[in-house]
Enzyme design. Structure first.
Site, PDB file in Angstrom:
ATOM      1  N   GLY A   1       0.754  -1.205  -0.072  1.00  0.00           N
ATOM      2  CA  GLY A   1       0.158  -0.065  -0.062  1.00  0.00           C
ATOM      3  C   GLY A   1       0.924   1.333   0.065  1.00  0.00           C
ATOM      4  N   SER A   2       0.155   2.459   0.040  1.00  0.00           N
ATOM      5  CA  SER A   2       0.916   3.502  -0.073  1.00  0.00           C
ATOM      6  C   SER A   2       1.665   4.109   1.059  1.00  0.00           C
ATOM      7  CB  SER A   2      -0.174   4.811  -0.439  1.00  0.00           C
ATOM      8  OG  SER A   2      -1.048   4.789   0.903  1.00  0.00           O
TER       9      SER A   2
ATOM     10  N   GLY B   1       0.540  -1.146   6.545  1.00  0.00           N
ATOM     11  CA  GLY B   1      -0.665  -0.135   6.851  1.00  0.00           C
ATOM     12  C   GLY B   1      -1.933  -0.722   7.307  1.00  0.00           C
TER      13      GLY B   1
ATOM     14  N   ASP C   1      -6.328   0.287   6.541  1.00  0.00           N
ATOM     15  CA  ASP C   1      -7.513   1.081   6.196  1.00  0.00           C
ATOM     16  C   ASP C   1      -8.301   1.671   7.352  1.00  0.00           C
ATOM     17  OD1 ASP C   1      -7.030   0.561   3.207  1.00  0.00           O
ATOM     18  OD2 ASP C   1      -7.712  -1.428   3.961  1.00  0.00           O
TER      19      ASP C   1
ATOM     20  N   GLY D   1      -6.709  -4.499   3.485  1.00  0.00           N
ATOM     21  CA  GLY D   1      -7.057  -5.221   2.319  1.00  0.00           C
ATOM     22  C   GLY D   1      -7.641  -4.308   1.205  1.00  0.00           C
ATOM     23  N   GLY D   2      -7.566  -2.899   1.336  1.00  0.00           N
ATOM     24  CA  GLY D   2      -7.927  -2.149   0.369  1.00  0.00           C
ATOM     25  C   GLY D   2      -7.111  -2.293  -0.964  1.00  0.00           C
ATOM     26  N   GLY D   3      -5.897  -2.808  -0.847  1.00  0.00           N
ATOM     27  CA  GLY D   3      -5.159  -2.967  -1.896  1.00  0.00           C
ATOM     28  C   GLY D   3      -5.130  -4.482  -2.413  1.00  0.00           C
TER      29      GLY D   3
ATOM     30  N   GLU E   1      -0.798 -10.510   3.478  1.00  0.00           N
ATOM     31  CA  GLU E   1      -0.591  -9.779   4.836  1.00  0.00           C
ATOM     32  C   GLU E   1      -0.763 -10.600   5.982  1.00  0.00           C
ATOM     33  OE1 GLU E   1      -1.419  -5.612   2.453  1.00  0.00           O
ATOM     34  OE2 GLU E   1      -2.852  -6.310   3.673  1.00  0.00           O
TER      35      GLU E   1
ATOM     36  N   LYS F   1      -6.870   7.348  10.085  1.00  0.00           N
ATOM     37  CA  LYS F   1      -7.316   5.855  10.268  1.00  0.00           C
ATOM     38  C   LYS F   1      -7.945   5.295  11.487  1.00  0.00           C
ATOM     39  CE  LYS F   1      -6.030   5.372   5.647  1.00  0.00           C
ATOM     40  NZ  LYS F   1      -5.430   6.726   5.399  1.00  0.00           N
TER      41      LYS F   1
END
Length: 220
Positions: free
Chosen positions: A29-30, A82, A84, A95-97, A103, A121
């Site tokens: 993720g970002s 990270g 969400d 799990g947004g990605g 993970e 968050k």
């Protein structure tokens, strides 16, 4: 201060948890991308990394950080990822990605899980962010019907295939009062690989970037 700048603050603070000569588990993720980039500045001090996704693996390899298969290593001292959403017990939605299964596996195989995020968050109750559920493709419709029975509104993530070859149902409309219970209920549905609740095994430390600086939070 932008959310991205806050993510960078959290990622930089997470470097302090990295022990010399160890293998570091990396999420996806970002926010983790910032951490991986910073890990590249100390790559000579670590043995390498175990990655939770093809995207993170590519980023690690581009920085010449050795990437190991999980099966080739023992317990990992540290996992950085990270989220969400996180509640005050450090139970997470992830799990947004779309990398939730790998993970969750690497987090379970790690001695310490440090979660990094911007301050937005941290929430009182999980569920505003849609909960991803990874499903075997043939079971998607069946699993969706079972999720509806649990009070959720599943939406098929069209055009997306996980690194494991599966599909994602993003589940809306849940106010998750008992995260560990719901995590177990969802995982018991035949056809579910796993879901994005990290509640049975929550994070050990949450590092939040904020305009006031870094906040380190431990479970209630």
């Amino acid at each position: 201060m932008s959310p991205d700048e806050m993510k960078k603050l959290a990622a930089k603070a997470a470097l302090e948890h990295v022990e010399p000569g160890t293998i570091v588990g990396t999420g996806t993720g970002s926010t983790v991308n910032h951490f991986i980039d910073l890990l590249g500045t100390i790559k000579g001090k670590i043995e390498g990394a175990v990655s939770s996704s093809e995207a993170s693996t590519a980023r690690l390899k581009a920085l010449n950080i050795p990437v190991y298969e999980l099966n080739a290593v023992g317990e990992i001292p540290l996992y950085i990822d990270g989220a969400d959403e996180s509640n005050h017990y450090l139970q997470l939605i992830k799990g947004g990605g779309g990398a939730l299964t790998r993970e969750k596996i690497i987090a379970a195989a790690s001695k310490k899980f440090v979660c990094i995020a911007d301050q937005s968050k941290l929430v009182d109750i999980l569920g505003t962010f849609p909960l991803p559920v990874e499903v075997i493709p043939m079971a998607r419709s069946y699993v969706a019907r079972q999720i509806v029975k649990l009070g959720g509104e599943p939406v098929y993530r069209e055009g997306f295939i996980t690194d494991n070859g599966n599909q994602i149902l993003d589940t809306h409309g849940l106010s998750i009062m008992e995260p560990a219970k719901l995590e177990g209920q969802l995982n018991n549905i035949p056809g579910v690989v796993t879901n994005g609740l990290f509640a049975i095994y929550p994070a050990d430390v949450l590092i939040l970037g904020s305009p006031e600086g870094v906040k380190t939070i431990y479970p209630k």
